[in-house]
Motif scaffolding. Structure first.
Motif, PDB file in Angstrom:
ATOM      1  N   CYS A  47       0.836  -1.195   0.000  1.00 16.80           N
ATOM      2  CA  CYS A  47       0.000   0.000   0.000  1.00 16.80           C
ATOM      3  C   CYS A  47       0.877   1.253   0.000  1.00 16.80           C
ATOM      4  N   LYS A  49       1.345   3.457   2.026  1.00 16.31           N
ATOM      5  CA  LYS A  49       2.035   3.709   3.299  1.00 16.31           C
ATOM      6  C   LYS A  49       3.159   2.697   3.556  1.00 16.31           C
ATOM      7  N   HIS A  51       2.801  -0.663   3.794  1.00 11.79           N
ATOM      8  CA  HIS A  51       2.418  -1.932   4.421  1.00 11.79           C
ATOM      9  C   HIS A  51       2.430  -3.039   3.384  1.00 11.79           C
ATOM     10  N   CYS A  66      -5.540  -2.768   1.776  1.00 15.19           N
ATOM     11  CA  CYS A  66      -4.427  -3.014   2.693  1.00 15.19           C
ATOM     12  C   CYS A  66      -4.969  -3.631   3.985  1.00 15.19           C
ATOM     13  N   THR A  68      -3.588  -3.829   6.764  1.00 12.54           N
ATOM     14  CA  THR A  68      -3.141  -3.083   7.942  1.00 12.54           C
ATOM     15  C   THR A  68      -3.938  -1.789   8.129  1.00 12.54           C
ATOM     16  N   CYS A  69      -3.966  -0.925   7.055  1.00 13.22           N
ATOM     17  CA  CYS A  69      -4.632   0.375   7.208  1.00 13.22           C
ATOM     18  C   CYS A  69      -5.967   0.459   6.470  1.00 13.22           C
TER      19      CYS A  69
HETATM   20 ZN   LIG Z   1      -1.569   0.178   4.451  1.00 16.80          ZN
END
Ligand SMILES: [Zn+2]
Length: 330
Positions: A47, A49, A51, A66, A68-69
């Motif tokens: 992603c 960011k 991740h 993603c 994670t986020c």
């Molecule tokens: Zn992410």
């Protein structure tokens, strides 16, 4: 020696070998999206960011999610293809640009793709050109000829007449035992030491042997970590193309390409991108597989930042209506 490939790409597996295979690779938009995802995230989705996703998550609209986020990202987001609903046509444009020896013109592309306007074809070509240079590409090494040449561009003059303006292009050519290797080109506004040596420092590895004529703009290059061989043309009994076969060959091909493919219709502002296209083609001239050029171009395109169409048209003198037209047709 060609620029090193981003990966070991296999013909017929990683890229189509011909137009018939292109049709099999890309029967619909979905297959085009899947192809871009494979090139953009070869080791799994990452992603914006940073991740790393170990398992693929999909939103209802088919976007990557993603884990994670929870951010949703499309394969084209942040690339030159951002926002398009015509990805298959974009890939066909990339195929067209790379399958022709001397490149495509905007008019040719418009015809082949059936694009609604010349401006759209022009904008697509320019976006693809921006993807032709890898920002992290290697610097030239070994023995490198460096010299300047001029290319003519046309500009609007008074009373609607076109005037030809001569622009300076510095050329660096790797020479391997008399054979031409890779090249780099740059448009410079003057031929002083700052311009010429700045170019050499940016594109050639320190320790290389720089071969130039006696022009003072190259004086002192040896203090910047290079070896320097000077051949003074004026006192040499031979014509200039003999001591510098590489730069003269490249300069004549470049001039012919500017006149032949683009009919001199290159603006000063866009010259750097045309030089990138010329370099991309030239450094891959020995590549037998045209499909491999397509693969490399698309790989670079999904790693090249999105360019707003309005930004492309700035300073070209093209009208607002044309811009809107181009945006509409993307
Ligand atoms: Zn992410």
């Amino acid at each position: 020696m060609a620029d090193s490939p981003p990966a070991q790409a296999r013909a017929g597996v990683d890229y189509p070998r011909n137009l018939a295979e292109f049709g099999e690779f890309f029967p619909d938009e979905k297959s085009c999206v899947a192809y871009l995802e494979r090139l953009r995230w070869p080791d799994g989705f990452v992603c914006p960011k940073g991740h790393v996703a170990t398992a693929a998550w999909r939103s209802g609209r088919g976007l990557n999610v993603c884990p994670t986020c929870r951010r949703q990202v499309s394969a084209t987001a942040g690339t030159i293809f951002e926002g398009t609903r015509k990805l298959r046509r974009w890939l066909l444009a990339a195929w067209e640009v790379t399958s022709q020896k001397y490149g495509a013109s905007a008019l040719g592309l418009q015809r082949v793709l059936g694009l609604g306007s010349y401006e759209t074809a022009w904008a697509w070509l320019h976006k693809l050109r921006r993807a032709m240079v890898r920002p992290d590409r290697d610097r030239l090494a070994g023995e490198v000829e460096v010299d300047e040449t001029y290319v003519g561009v046309e500009e609007p003059g008074i009373l609607g007449r076109r005037v030809v303006k001569r622009l300076i292009v510095v050329i660096a050519v790797e020479m391997n035992e008399g054979r031409i290797g890779r090249i780099r080109l740059r448009h410079v506004s003057n031929v002083n030491g700052t311009s010429l040596q700045g170019f050499v420092v940016d594109v050639v590895k320190p320790g290389s042997l720089i071969h130039t004529d006696g022009w003072q703009g190259y004086t002192g290059i040896a203090t910047k970590g290079f070896r320097h061989r000077v051949t003074v043309i004026r006192t040499s009994p031979e014509p200039a193309h003999i001591p510098f076969p590489g730069v003269h060959r490249v300069a004549s091909l470049l001039k012919r390409w500017c006149l032949g493919t683009h009919q001199g219709a290159i603006s000063e502002e866009h010259l750097p991108y045309y030089l990138d296209e010329f370099t991309f083609r030239f450094n891959r001239r020995t590549s037998k597989a045209r499909g491999l050029l397509f693969y490399r171009l698309v790989t670079q395109a999904v790693r090249t930042a999105h360019v707003d169409t309005d930004a492309l048209f700035l300073g070209t003198g093209r009208g607002r209506l044309s811009r809107r037209n181009a945006n509409h047709n993307r």
